[in-house]
Design an enzyme around this catalytic site. Structure first.
Site, PDB file in Angstrom:
ATOM      1  N   ARG A  76      14.982  13.636 -13.033  1.00 33.98           N
ATOM      2  CA  ARG A  76      14.073  14.646 -13.672  1.00 33.98           C
ATOM      3  C   ARG A  76      13.860  15.877 -12.462  1.00 33.98           C
ATOM      4  O   ARG A  76      13.573  15.251 -11.296  1.00 33.98           O
ATOM      5  CB  ARG A  76      12.638  14.001 -14.170  1.00 33.98           C
ATOM      6  N   THR A 130      19.330  10.163 -26.845  1.00 31.25           N
ATOM      7  CA  THR A 130      17.987   9.377 -26.200  1.00 31.25           C
ATOM      8  C   THR A 130      17.782   8.244 -27.438  1.00 31.25           C
ATOM      9  O   THR A 130      18.167   8.169 -28.528  1.00 31.25           O
ATOM     10  CB  THR A 130      16.670  10.096 -26.739  1.00 31.25           C
TER      11      THR A 130
END
Length: 328
Positions: A76, A130
């Site tokens: 991230r 995901t």
């Protein structure tokens, strides 16, 4: 008419999901098939900012279709959320002569791509990867099927212990904002109750359901809880409440955690990743951008990245009804 695409970058971002490697493989080999260069970006948007690129050819992705995780790593990047960070990323892409990007990830990944495209008119196509299956514009996301099978297998094992000791097990699964894993795995594993963020069961109804199970002769029960369920502050508080109000139950908690992300992808996820990866390259070569590829009714479709991010993937109400009937 945009400029001709000669080199495509591919990256994975956000939480890893089984099948991401199969998607990378599909992008690389589709590029090779269409005589386009392919570059892998390590560590998602942070890798874009640092220029952490590697050339990928057809043989570079041999023997990865069966691997969980992502060979390109994931991270991230707070820096990419700044204009300065995105400016660095764009400069690195231009210097590397990369003309377009395939972004494999979830809504955070797509939001980054959408902003980047808006600021620099840089072609981006999203591929939904995901385990949460919470992306609008596709029936299934890459990794969801594998995660479901992992959860069902674990719950089957927990049930053996629950039955042997007449215990009530609360099994927490991933799903901070969506209950797709909990609902489908709960039905598949025969859970007595399923708690998800989309439906507020309430403590009183939960207690009554567990009492009814006891009266019907069940000596053990499984309650599947999505981590985003709002009945209790957390699954442990919920378990303590039930144990205090139903002393006839010996209560245990099992938090499955990150084991749901790992493991070799299922055949379904491998095929899905391959189809979406190939189509993402073809869309870029056709001059398309700012789209996500998805699967609806077994057909590959496209959705604007903005709709994919802001749209809401509805929980299956029919499955909720089936769950209530099966728990009798």
């Amino acid at each position: 008419m945009g400029k001709k695409i000669k080199k495509i970058g591919v990256m994975t971002s956000g939480g890893d999901a089984p099948g991401m490697n199969a998607a990378i493989r599909a992008v690389v080999r589709a590029c090779s098939y269409y005589n386009v260069e392919c570059v892998g970006v390590y560590r998602g948007y942070q890798g874009l900012i640092e220029g952490d690129f590697v050339e990928l050819k057809a043989r570079s992705v041999s023997n990865i279709i069966n691997l969980g995780g992502t060979i390109l790593k994931s991270a991230r990047s707070k820096e990419f959320m700044t204009k300065e960070g995105r400016k660095k990323a764009h400069e690195n892409l231009i210097n590397a002569q990369i003309d377009a990007l395939v972004l494999i990830g979830g809504d955070g990944t797509f939001t980054g791509g959408m902003v980047f495209n808006e600021e620099y008119n840089f072609p981006c196509i999203g591929v939904p990867g995901t385990i949460d299956n919470d992306i609008f514009g596709t029936n299934y996301t890459i990794g969801y099927d594998t995660a479901l099978n992992t959860v069902v297998e674990v719950i089957d094992k927990i049930r053996d212990t629950a039955s042997s000791h007449n215990r009530l097990f609360f099994v927490e699964v991933m799903g901070r904002d969506a209950g797709f894993i909990a609902l489908n795995a709960g039905v598949g594993a025969g859970a007595e109750e399923i708690l998800i963020p989309e439906e507020d069961l309430g403590l009183d109804r939960l207690l009554e359901s567990l009492k009814r199970s006891k009266r019907s002769g069940k000596s053990s029960s499984i309650v599947v809880v999505a981590e985003g369920d709002k009945i209790g502050k957390n699954v442990f508080e919920l378990a303590n409440y039930v144990e205090a109000n139903l002393p006839q139950y010996e209560v245990r908690v099992s938090v499955l955690g990150h084991m749901q992300r790992g493991g070799s992808p299922s055949c379904f996820d491998r095929v899905l990743a391959s189809r979406l990866g190939v189509r993402s390259v073809e869309l870029l070569l056709d001059g398309k951008t700012n789209l996500m590829v998805g699967l609806v009714n077994n057909n590959i479709v496209t959705t604007d990245l903005e709709h994919a991010v802001k749209g809401h993937h509805e929980i299956n109400k029919e499955l909720l009804r089936v769950s209530d009937i099966m728990s009798i």
